[in-house]
Design a protein around this motif. Sequence first.
Motif, PDB file in Angstrom:
ATOM      1  N   SER A   1      -4.313   0.980 -12.296  1.00  0.00           N
ATOM      2  CA  SER A   1      -5.328   1.883 -11.774  1.00  0.00           C
ATOM      3  C   SER A   1      -6.507   1.145 -11.154  1.00  0.00           C
ATOM      4  O   SER A   1      -7.251   1.717 -10.363  1.00  0.00           O
ATOM      5  CB  SER A   1      -5.824   2.827 -12.873  1.00  0.00           C
ATOM      6  N   ASN A   2      -6.696  -0.129 -11.497  1.00  0.00           N
ATOM      7  CA  ASN A   2      -7.800  -0.891 -10.909  1.00  0.00           C
ATOM      8  C   ASN A   2      -7.333  -1.812  -9.782  1.00  0.00           C
ATOM      9  O   ASN A   2      -8.080  -2.667  -9.318  1.00  0.00           O
ATOM     10  CB  ASN A   2      -8.527  -1.712 -11.977  1.00  0.00           C
ATOM     11  N   ASP A   3      -6.088  -1.646  -9.338  1.00  0.00           N
ATOM     12  CA  ASP A   3      -5.562  -2.440  -8.229  1.00  0.00           C
ATOM     13  C   ASP A   3      -4.481  -1.643  -7.518  1.00  0.00           C
ATOM     14  O   ASP A   3      -3.297  -1.840  -7.745  1.00  0.00           O
ATOM     15  CB  ASP A   3      -5.007  -3.773  -8.733  1.00  0.00           C
ATOM     16  N   HIS A   4      -4.906  -0.735  -6.636  1.00  0.00           N
ATOM     17  CA  HIS A   4      -3.961   0.128  -5.937  1.00  0.00           C
ATOM     18  C   HIS A   4      -3.237  -0.581  -4.804  1.00  0.00           C
ATOM     19  O   HIS A   4      -2.378   0.021  -4.166  1.00  0.00           O
ATOM     20  CB  HIS A   4      -4.690   1.352  -5.386  1.00  0.00           C
ATOM     21  N   ARG A   5      -3.581  -1.832  -4.561  1.00  0.00           N
ATOM     22  CA  ARG A   5      -2.964  -2.532  -3.440  1.00  0.00           C
ATOM     23  C   ARG A   5      -1.816  -3.442  -3.866  1.00  0.00           C
ATOM     24  O   ARG A   5      -1.224  -4.121  -3.022  1.00  0.00           O
ATOM     25  CB  ARG A   5      -4.008  -3.341  -2.677  1.00  0.00           C
ATOM     26  N   THR A   6      -1.474  -3.474  -5.131  1.00  0.00           N
ATOM     27  CA  THR A   6      -0.369  -4.309  -5.595  1.00  0.00           C
ATOM     28  C   THR A   6       0.668  -3.455  -6.303  1.00  0.00           C
ATOM     29  O   THR A   6       0.359  -2.748  -7.252  1.00  0.00           O
ATOM     30  CB  THR A   6      -0.858  -5.412  -6.556  1.00  0.00           C
ATOM     31  N   MET A   7       1.897  -3.527  -5.815  1.00  0.00           N
ATOM     32  CA  MET A   7       3.027  -2.844  -6.434  1.00  0.00           C
ATOM     33  C   MET A   7       3.728  -3.818  -7.368  1.00  0.00           C
ATOM     34  O   MET A   7       3.856  -5.009  -7.060  1.00  0.00           O
ATOM     35  CB  MET A   7       4.009  -2.384  -5.353  1.00  0.00           C
ATOM     36  N   TYR A   8       4.179  -3.329  -8.515  1.00  0.00           N
ATOM     37  CA  TYR A   8       4.900  -4.172  -9.461  1.00  0.00           C
ATOM     38  C   TYR A   8       6.343  -3.697  -9.596  1.00  0.00           C
ATOM     39  O   TYR A   8       6.632  -2.502  -9.513  1.00  0.00           O
ATOM     40  CB  TYR A   8       4.206  -4.177 -10.824  1.00  0.00           C
ATOM     41  N   GLY A   9       7.219  -4.668  -9.817  1.00  0.00           N
ATOM     42  CA  GLY A   9       8.624  -4.360  -9.991  1.00  0.00           C
ATOM     43  C   GLY A   9       9.216  -5.177 -11.121  1.00  0.00           C
ATOM     44  O   GLY A   9       8.811  -6.332 -11.342  1.00  0.00           O
TER      45      GLY A   9
ATOM     46  N   ASP B   1       0.799  -1.210   0.000  1.00  0.00           N
ATOM     47  CA  ASP B   1       0.000   0.000   0.000  1.00  0.00           C
ATOM     48  C   ASP B   1       0.846   1.281   0.000  1.00  0.00           C
ATOM     49  O   ASP B   1       0.298   2.368   0.156  1.00  0.00           O
ATOM     50  CB  ASP B   1      -0.917   0.027   1.231  1.00  0.00           C
ATOM     51  N   LEU B   2       2.155   1.163  -0.149  1.00  0.00           N
ATOM     52  CA  LEU B   2       2.993   2.361  -0.139  1.00  0.00           C
ATOM     53  C   LEU B   2       2.579   3.276  -1.294  1.00  0.00           C
ATOM     54  O   LEU B   2       2.202   2.826  -2.364  1.00  0.00           O
ATOM     55  CB  LEU B   2       4.468   2.007  -0.245  1.00  0.00           C
ATOM     56  N   THR B   3       2.696   4.567  -1.069  1.00  0.00           N
ATOM     57  CA  THR B   3       2.219   5.556  -2.035  1.00  0.00           C
ATOM     58  C   THR B   3       3.379   6.184  -2.802  1.00  0.00           C
ATOM     59  O   THR B   3       4.535   5.776  -2.678  1.00  0.00           O
ATOM     60  CB  THR B   3       1.419   6.639  -1.296  1.00  0.00           C
ATOM     61  N   ALA B   4       3.063   7.212  -3.571  1.00  0.00           N
ATOM     62  CA  ALA B   4       4.057   7.886  -4.406  1.00  0.00           C
ATOM     63  C   ALA B   4       5.230   8.361  -3.560  1.00  0.00           C
ATOM     64  O   ALA B   4       5.078   8.795  -2.429  1.00  0.00           O
ATOM     65  CB  ALA B   4       3.411   9.073  -5.104  1.00  0.00           C
ATOM     66  N   GLY B   5       6.403   8.290  -4.166  1.00  0.00           N
ATOM     67  CA  GLY B   5       7.640   8.587  -3.445  1.00  0.00           C
ATOM     68  C   GLY B   5       8.401   7.321  -3.134  1.00  0.00           C
ATOM     69  O   GLY B   5       9.614   7.342  -2.942  1.00  0.00           O
ATOM     70  N   ALA B   6       7.681   6.170  -3.093  1.00  0.00           N
ATOM     71  CA  ALA B   6       8.326   4.874  -2.879  1.00  0.00           C
ATOM     72  C   ALA B   6       8.942   4.333  -4.161  1.00  0.00           C
ATOM     73  O   ALA B   6       9.677   3.341  -4.121  1.00  0.00           O
ATOM     74  CB  ALA B   6       7.325   3.873  -2.321  1.00  0.00           C
ATOM     75  N   SER B   7       8.654   4.950  -5.306  1.00  0.00           N
ATOM     76  CA  SER B   7       9.223   4.515  -6.580  1.00  0.00           C
ATOM     77  C   SER B   7      10.733   4.345  -6.474  1.00  0.00           C
ATOM     78  O   SER B   7      11.436   5.222  -5.982  1.00  0.00           O
ATOM     79  CB  SER B   7       8.937   5.552  -7.667  1.00  0.00           C
ATOM     80  N   GLY B   8      11.234   3.221  -6.995  1.00  0.00           N
ATOM     81  CA  GLY B   8      12.665   2.981  -6.998  1.00  0.00           C
ATOM     82  C   GLY B   8      13.192   2.335  -5.747  1.00  0.00           C
ATOM     83  O   GLY B   8      14.363   1.958  -5.685  1.00  0.00           O
ATOM     84  N   GLY B   9      12.334   2.181  -4.729  1.00  0.00           N
ATOM     85  CA  GLY B   9      12.777   1.545  -3.496  1.00  0.00           C
ATOM     86  C   GLY B   9      13.150   0.095  -3.717  1.00  0.00           C
ATOM     87  O   GLY B   9      12.588  -0.580  -4.582  1.00  0.00           O
ATOM     88  N   PRO B  10      14.095  -0.447  -2.931  1.00  0.00           N
ATOM     89  CA  PRO B  10      14.618  -1.795  -3.171  1.00  0.00           C
ATOM     90  C   PRO B  10      13.662  -2.899  -2.759  1.00  0.00           C
ATOM     91  O   PRO B  10      12.966  -2.796  -1.747  1.00  0.00           O
ATOM     92  CB  PRO B  10      15.876  -1.827  -2.290  1.00  0.00           C
ATOM     93  N   TRP B  11      13.649  -3.975  -3.554  1.00  0.00           N
ATOM     94  CA  TRP B  11      12.973  -5.222  -3.207  1.00  0.00           C
ATOM     95  C   TRP B  11      14.070  -6.233  -2.891  1.00  0.00           C
ATOM     96  O   TRP B  11      14.913  -6.538  -3.735  1.00  0.00           O
ATOM     97  CB  TRP B  11      12.132  -5.731  -4.369  1.00  0.00           C
TER      98      TRP B  11
END
Length: 352
Positions: free
Chosen positions: A327-335, A295-305
Amino acid sequence: MSPCLPLLALAALVAGLTGVPQPGAVTMPAMPSPAASDIVDHVAASALGTYWTPERMERALPIDLLSTVRQVEVATAGILPAAVASPVPSPSPSPAPSPSPDAASAGPRRVRQAGLARRPGMPQARTSGSKWNAGGAVTSTTGRVFLTMDGVDFVCSASAVRSANKDVVVTAGHCVKNGSGSWAENWTFVPGYRAGQRPYGAYTARRMFVAGPWARGGNDDYDLGMVAVTTANGRHLGDAVGGQEIGFNARRGLRTYGFGFPADPPYNGEHLLYCAGVVRADPQGQTRDQGLRCDLTAGASGGPWLTGFDPATGRGTLTSVSSFKYSNDHRTMYGPYFGAAARDLFQAAQRA
């Protein structure tokens, strides 16, 4: 950027005919790896030491305001995609980019880190968003990136990694170059950032590297950037904070911890947060990326996995970075998956 299908319509059709597919059953699209030489690099002008004042850092916007609005036409008799990506940089400090007139009917699009908050807590093997309070190496190797793109100041997240030159920082491609558009300026990495403090100094970019498919068209499979930074106070980044290991061609579906500094509400970008869980293939079938409930929001872009992560030491192997959400799934981040292209980028960056 990769073209998007009208995903809602596609999902409805598939669900109606075959049932909802399991993540492991998704057939990944064939994405040819770029040649080893398909690397685009840029010699960066060093940011002035006086540029990033505390006031300017506080006003910098989360990078998702550069996200691409995707127009998708849906044929009335079928589901034939016709998508064109057009960058929409916004100098406005609003918390999200304004949709285009057709956005309401465009179907899902990829956006950079939109989401909701989860309660903070101590290290967990599964969480979609908690404050990291356990210390360890990840608190010093992870940091915030401050940059200027097309005259607007932005923030991202990034990580120091172990490298031959002790100078390599890994982040998202869109935190380095706006797809086929501009390179970032005033690019500065602050490792160990916490509540405005720079405990290990600030490291400015000297050379930037992205894969050709990202530089030519913003292909999300290659949303990865690596930056060779200058020394700070006479010290290499690796000497100051060390670095996480970086890995390539890892087995898919591993337990992963994702870190970053989300800056859109309810977060303020001042603290390190994390998500943890098992990553899964992109169920939309649009990328070769893997998704993490986050659920992390904008600004987390580029953070390490980090995979193989040890919460006691704060160390793991960096195998991806936070890239986008649908846009239809704000709870999943992709990397992006770190394969041959990521390996070649790293080799180039550590030789710089």
